[in-house]
Design an enzyme around this catalytic site. Structure first.
Site, PDB file in Angstrom:
ATOM      1  N   GLU A  94      -1.913  -4.685  13.492  1.00  0.00           N
ATOM      2  CA  GLU A  94      -0.944  -5.621  14.079  1.00  0.00           C
ATOM      3  C   GLU A  94      -1.541  -6.332  15.306  1.00  0.00           C
ATOM      4  O   GLU A  94      -1.322  -7.536  15.500  1.00  0.00           O
ATOM      5  CB  GLU A  94       0.321  -4.875  14.488  1.00  0.00           C
ATOM      6  CG  GLU A  94       1.443  -5.756  14.986  1.00  0.00           C
ATOM      7  CD  GLU A  94       2.734  -4.970  15.154  1.00  0.00           C
ATOM      8  OE1 GLU A  94       2.968  -4.419  16.266  1.00  0.00           O
ATOM      9  OE2 GLU A  94       3.487  -4.876  14.161  1.00  0.00           O
ATOM     10  N   PHE A 140       0.848  -1.190   0.000  1.00  0.00           N
ATOM     11  CA  PHE A 140       0.000   0.000   0.000  1.00  0.00           C
ATOM     12  C   PHE A 140       0.883   1.239   0.000  1.00  0.00           C
ATOM     13  O   PHE A 140       1.807   1.346   0.824  1.00  0.00           O
ATOM     14  CB  PHE A 140      -0.925   0.000   1.229  1.00  0.00           C
ATOM     15  CG  PHE A 140      -2.040  -0.996   1.125  1.00  0.00           C
ATOM     16  CD1 PHE A 140      -1.792  -2.355   1.267  1.00  0.00           C
ATOM     17  CD2 PHE A 140      -3.325  -0.577   0.847  1.00  0.00           C
ATOM     18  CE1 PHE A 140      -2.810  -3.285   1.143  1.00  0.00           C
ATOM     19  CE2 PHE A 140      -4.364  -1.499   0.733  1.00  0.00           C
ATOM     20  CZ  PHE A 140      -4.099  -2.852   0.879  1.00  0.00           C
ATOM     21  N   ALA A 141       0.614   2.130  -0.955  1.00  0.00           N
ATOM     22  CA  ALA A 141       1.343   3.408  -1.044  1.00  0.00           C
ATOM     23  C   ALA A 141       0.295   4.505  -1.084  1.00  0.00           C
ATOM     24  O   ALA A 141      -0.104   4.981  -2.148  1.00  0.00           O
ATOM     25  CB  ALA A 141       2.223   3.425  -2.277  1.00  0.00           C
ATOM     26  N   ILE A 142      -0.203   4.847   0.080  1.00  0.00           N
ATOM     27  CA  ILE A 142      -1.296   5.814   0.213  1.00  0.00           C
ATOM     28  C   ILE A 142      -0.710   7.165   0.633  1.00  0.00           C
ATOM     29  O   ILE A 142       0.193   7.229   1.471  1.00  0.00           O
ATOM     30  CB  ILE A 142      -2.313   5.334   1.273  1.00  0.00           C
ATOM     31  CG1 ILE A 142      -2.771   3.900   0.972  1.00  0.00           C
ATOM     32  CG2 ILE A 142      -3.491   6.299   1.384  1.00  0.00           C
ATOM     33  CD1 ILE A 142      -3.645   3.729  -0.246  1.00  0.00           C
ATOM     34  N   ASP A 187      15.357  -3.816  11.132  1.00  0.00           N
ATOM     35  CA  ASP A 187      15.635  -2.377  11.070  1.00  0.00           C
ATOM     36  C   ASP A 187      17.110  -2.214  11.385  1.00  0.00           C
ATOM     37  O   ASP A 187      17.553  -2.549  12.493  1.00  0.00           O
ATOM     38  CB  ASP A 187      14.773  -1.643  12.115  1.00  0.00           C
ATOM     39  CG  ASP A 187      14.937  -0.121  11.965  1.00  0.00           C
ATOM     40  OD1 ASP A 187      13.965   0.607  12.194  1.00  0.00           O
ATOM     41  OD2 ASP A 187      16.053   0.307  11.591  1.00  0.00           O
ATOM     42  N   HIS A 246       8.333 -10.130  14.966  1.00  0.00           N
ATOM     43  CA  HIS A 246       8.616  -8.692  14.986  1.00  0.00           C
ATOM     44  C   HIS A 246      10.053  -8.481  15.475  1.00  0.00           C
ATOM     45  O   HIS A 246      10.437  -9.076  16.503  1.00  0.00           O
ATOM     46  CB  HIS A 246       7.629  -7.995  15.935  1.00  0.00           C
ATOM     47  CG  HIS A 246       7.673  -6.500  15.854  1.00  0.00           C
ATOM     48  ND1 HIS A 246       8.770  -5.770  16.254  1.00  0.00           N
ATOM     49  CD2 HIS A 246       6.752  -5.602  15.416  1.00  0.00           C
ATOM     50  CE1 HIS A 246       8.525  -4.476  16.056  1.00  0.00           C
ATOM     51  NE2 HIS A 246       7.319  -4.345  15.553  1.00  0.00           N
ATOM     52  N   ASP A 288       4.659  -4.070   4.261  1.00  0.00           N
ATOM     53  CA  ASP A 288       4.730  -2.608   4.324  1.00  0.00           C
ATOM     54  C   ASP A 288       5.569  -2.099   3.153  1.00  0.00           C
ATOM     55  O   ASP A 288       6.431  -2.817   2.638  1.00  0.00           O
ATOM     56  CB  ASP A 288       5.389  -2.180   5.652  1.00  0.00           C
ATOM     57  CG  ASP A 288       4.419  -2.234   6.824  1.00  0.00           C
ATOM     58  OD1 ASP A 288       4.862  -2.037   7.966  1.00  0.00           O
ATOM     59  OD2 ASP A 288       3.215  -2.476   6.586  1.00  0.00           O
ATOM     60  N   VAL A 289       5.325  -0.812   2.792  1.00  0.00           N
ATOM     61  CA  VAL A 289       6.026  -0.264   1.613  1.00  0.00           C
ATOM     62  C   VAL A 289       7.299   0.497   1.990  1.00  0.00           C
ATOM     63  O   VAL A 289       8.204   0.634   1.147  1.00  0.00           O
ATOM     64  CB  VAL A 289       5.090   0.694   0.829  1.00  0.00           C
ATOM     65  CG1 VAL A 289       4.932   2.031   1.559  1.00  0.00           C
ATOM     66  CG2 VAL A 289       5.603   0.915  -0.606  1.00  0.00           C
ATOM     67  N   ASP A 290       7.372   0.972   3.237  1.00  0.00           N
ATOM     68  CA  ASP A 290       8.556   1.788   3.630  1.00  0.00           C
ATOM     69  C   ASP A 290       9.703   0.876   4.002  1.00  0.00           C
ATOM     70  O   ASP A 290      10.290   0.981   5.089  1.00  0.00           O
ATOM     71  CB  ASP A 290       8.204   2.756   4.769  1.00  0.00           C
ATOM     72  CG  ASP A 290       7.408   2.084   5.881  1.00  0.00           C
ATOM     73  OD1 ASP A 290       7.327   2.661   6.965  1.00  0.00           O
ATOM     74  OD2 ASP A 290       6.881   0.980   5.666  1.00  0.00           O
TER      75      ASP A 290
END
Ligand code: 48C
Length: 373
Positions: free
Chosen positions: A306, A124-126, A329, A236, A214-216
């Site tokens: 989540e 999703f890229a909103i 990350d 996670h 996720d897109v980021d």
């Protein structure tokens, strides 16, 4: 009179003996067949009905394709020596946890190529998150399901902001226009509803598996068919070492996402799940309905989609679990157990995104890291 009478009685005796012999031979014929049929089911059996059933089941099995691999050379697995002893490789419900060293990708690729597998990757890229798409797709081209058929399903409210990227043969970029929401929490949570609806309307006819992320993020090492299974979740990166009471599950009893403090297997990341289209439909349908119930009761789970995903996975266990190799990350640095970092968070320029979500995320991840010690 006497001779005639004798003649009649001898005829009657002969007739009775004949009937007896016929019945005896019929009975023995059936008995033999019955006995033999137990060992040779394909033989005809007395009862025509049973025979018909046997014929059908045999013919249905005959049409099954024979799954066989080409010969290939690789190191023999050792039944007494696990490939890794530093991490958990299998859950108590016998779901593999996917770590480097725990699988042979050549065998798996051969198996999935034989099935001509087709994989959908949803993202999703909103609003301003369209800025992440270029790196996301370019790195997916390099590392995601290389050599297999892939459909990128990009959900966006800003069609014109989608970068024009040429993808390799066997892959296609599908842009799906969807509404945005004012709150970033709603943007994140409504993904479940949109994946559910598109699974039913489109994905079920186009792909075998869905991977929902996720897109980021960007791919920084191979992510392949080793992750494919009925339904999977991902550990996670902030909680792989935490005890159950330190998981940030929703704890309020009023919420449909509530998990009691003495329950919970792992803490799964909201930004990486998947499985067959059928199983992803069930998962997203559950999560969306649970969210709508909470919304009607004026409550929203602590970590949004989540939280609902973790509730689902508690009572509908995943059939595979991806290790933190699949979601990391780099601000956390490295770990000895982390042999690969396959999918990593993209440093967020808060100004570029101009979205409180990024700042909240950072404070959230910092808050979570305190449990890592
Ligand atoms: O596309 C958007 N736009 C937004 O304004 C807020 C969220 N999102 C989607 O939801 C992106 O796909 C994000 O990756 C995802 C929520 N996840 C995150 O923001 C961090 N990766 C946790």
């Amino acid at each position: 009179m006497q001779p005639e009478k004798n003649e009649k009685s001898s005829t009657r005796k002969c007739f009775c003996v004949l009937i007896y012999l016929v019945l005896l031979s019929l009975a023995s014929f059936c008995w033999i067949n019955l006995k033999r049929s137990r060992w040779h089911p394909q033989l005809t059996i007395c009862d025509p009905q049973t025979k018909a059933q046997t014929d059908v089941s045999v013919s249905r099995l005959e049409h099954l394709p024979i799954a066989s691999l080409e010969s290939m050379l690789y190191e023999k697995p050792n039944a007494l020596k696990p490939p890794r002893t530093d991490v958990l490789m299998l859950t108590p419900w016998l779901a593999p946890i996917i770590w480097e060293g725990g699988f042979n990708i050549d065998i798996l690729n051969a198996q999935f190529h034989q099935r001509n597998v087709h994989v959908g990757l949803t993202v999703f890229a909103i609003k301003k998150y369209t800025v992440f798409l270029q790196i996301f797709i370019e790195t997916a081209e390099k590392f995601f399901m290389v050599g297999h058929k892939v459909n990128y399903y990009v959900f966006t409210d800003r069609i014109k902001d989608i970068p024009n990227i040429t993808v390799a043969e066997g892959r296609q970029l599908v842009v799906l226009e969807v509404p945005s929401y004012q709150r970033w929490q709603d943007v994140s949570m409504r993904r479940m509803e949109m994946i559910r609806d598109h699974s039913q309307q489109r994905f079920i006819n186009e792909v075998d598996y869905l991977v929902c992320v996720d897109v980021d993020m960007k791919f920084s090492d191979y992510v392949g068919v080793e992750i494919l299974t009925d339904v999977f979740g991902t550990l996670h990166p902030g909680f792989y070492g935490s005890s159950r009471e330190h998981f940030t599950f929703e704890r309020r009893k009023q919420s449909t996402a509530c998990i009691p403090p003495d329950e919970g297997d792992f803490y799964y990341a909201g930004g990486y799940f998947g499985g067959t289209v059928e199983e992803v439909f069930k998962l997203t349908n559950f999560c969306h309905n649970a969210m709508m119930t909470d919304k009607a009761n004026h409550i929203e789970a602590i970590w949004h989609d989540e939280s609902y995903l973790n509730k689902y996975f508690l009572y509908h266990k995943p059939t595979k679990i991806l290790s933190p190799e699949y979601l990391w990350d780099n601000n956390f640095g490295g770990r000895d157990f982390l042999k690969k970092r396959r999918f990593v968070a993209v440093p967020k320029n808060h100004n570029a995104i101009r979205n409180r979500r990024a700042l909240n995320d950072y404070s959230r991840l910092r808050a979570k890291l305190k449990f890592l010690g």
